[in-house]
Design an enzyme around this catalytic site. Structure first.
Site, PDB file in Angstrom:
ATOM      1  N   THR A  50       8.204   6.034  -2.188  1.00 60.69           N
ATOM      2  CA  THR A  50       9.170   6.298  -1.130  1.00 60.69           C
ATOM      3  C   THR A  50      10.565   5.979  -1.625  1.00 60.69           C
ATOM      4  O   THR A  50      10.749   5.410  -2.704  1.00 60.69           O
ATOM      5  CB  THR A  50       8.837   5.520   0.157  1.00 60.69           C
ATOM      6  OG1 THR A  50       9.566   6.095   1.246  1.00 60.69           O
ATOM      7  CG2 THR A  50       9.178   4.046   0.034  1.00 60.69           C
ATOM      8  N   CYS A  79       5.675   9.824  -0.431  1.00 55.87           N
ATOM      9  CA  CYS A  79       4.369   9.271  -0.061  1.00 55.87           C
ATOM     10  C   CYS A  79       3.216  10.035  -0.700  1.00 55.87           C
ATOM     11  O   CYS A  79       2.069   9.945  -0.251  1.00 55.87           O
ATOM     12  CB  CYS A  79       4.208   9.222   1.463  1.00 55.87           C
ATOM     13  SG  CYS A  79       5.507   8.296   2.291  1.00 55.87           S
ATOM     14  N   GLY A 120       0.833  -1.188   0.000  1.00 57.40           N
ATOM     15  CA  GLY A 120       0.000   0.000   0.000  1.00 57.40           C
ATOM     16  C   GLY A 120       0.872   1.245   0.000  1.00 57.40           C
ATOM     17  O   GLY A 120       2.090   1.178   0.125  1.00 57.40           O
TER      18      GLY A 120
END
Length: 238
Positions: free
Chosen positions: A93, A191, A89
């Site tokens: 990053t 993110c 999920g």
């Protein structure tokens, strides 16, 4: 319920090789659970915890936006970095040297079947670890991971998290910046969250370098207490 966790420190390891290894452990646990269900057996399912440090790499979660990677293929090569779309999920990053990455591969049937509780426990482990260094780390509502100065213009992320779970078996995990080169975060929208900074433990403490092994030991202490596990150290098999 098996509360024993096999601990392996993989050292500096290529992201794809580590991902493949995670997948193999993950699949073995799933296969065992399916066998138990089909055949009515009660074979014990194992749990693992992998520590690793990756060479420079960017990873994009299954719900992530490619626009959050600000480099093209040639620029990635110039930075000495690789890129992978992966099955956790979260959005994009960065992993690299100076960052402690932890991959708990757990059968949550051995603990509790609540993925939100699992994520909150992971966050708590990191929050307690940072408290050992005098830092007040927090959760940020609606944003998985661990942050400093939440709710202020100076909010900054120090630990990213992203997991995958199937039949209550977990993989992927957390990435805590300890001595990370924060310049690599300038090449992404971390993110997928715009306008918020990223930091590292050494920066916060005003030190050139923090002992990675010391931080690892603190993480393990808090993980052991929070999840009530017994660690079994094993030599890395990859």
């Amino acid at each position: 319920m098996n509360k024993k966790v096999v601990l392996e420190d993989l050292g500096l390891k290529d992201y794809k090789d580590t991902w493949d290894y995670q997948e193999s452990l993950f699949k073995n646990i799933l296969d065992l659970k399916i066998k138990n269900r089909r055949e009515g057996t009660q074979l014990e399912t194992p749990n693992y915890f992998l520590f690793v440090e990756h060479p420079h790499v960017y990873t994009l979660g299954k719900s992530g936006d490619m626009a959050n990677l600000l480099l093209n293929e040639n620029q990635l090569q110039e930075k000495g970095a690789t890129f992978y779309k992966i099955n956790r999920g979260g959005d994009i990053t960065y992993h690299g040297p100076g960052q402690i990455v932890g991959y708990p591969i757990l059968d949550l049937d051995n603990f509790f079947t609540d993925i939100h509780k699992y994520l909150r426990f992971l966050e708590e482990v990191i929050i307690l670890t940072l408290a050992d260094y005098g830092l007040k780390a927090e959760r940020s509502e609606g944003e998985t991971g661990v942050w400093l100065d939440v709710g202020t213009p100076f909010a900054r992320k120090i630990c990213a998290m992203g997991v995958r779970a199937s039949r209550w078996v977990t993989m992927h995990g957390f990435a805590l910046n300890v001595n990370a080169d924060l310049g690599y975060f300038d090449n992404i929208v971390p993110c997928g969250i715009k306008g918020k900074a990223v930091t590292s433990l050494n920066v916060e403490l005003g030190k050139t370098e923090i002992s990675m092994s010391e931080v690892q030991e603190k993480i393990l202490t808090h993980f052991k207490e929070r999840f009530e596990v017994e660690f079994i150290k094993q030599k890395a098999r990859v």
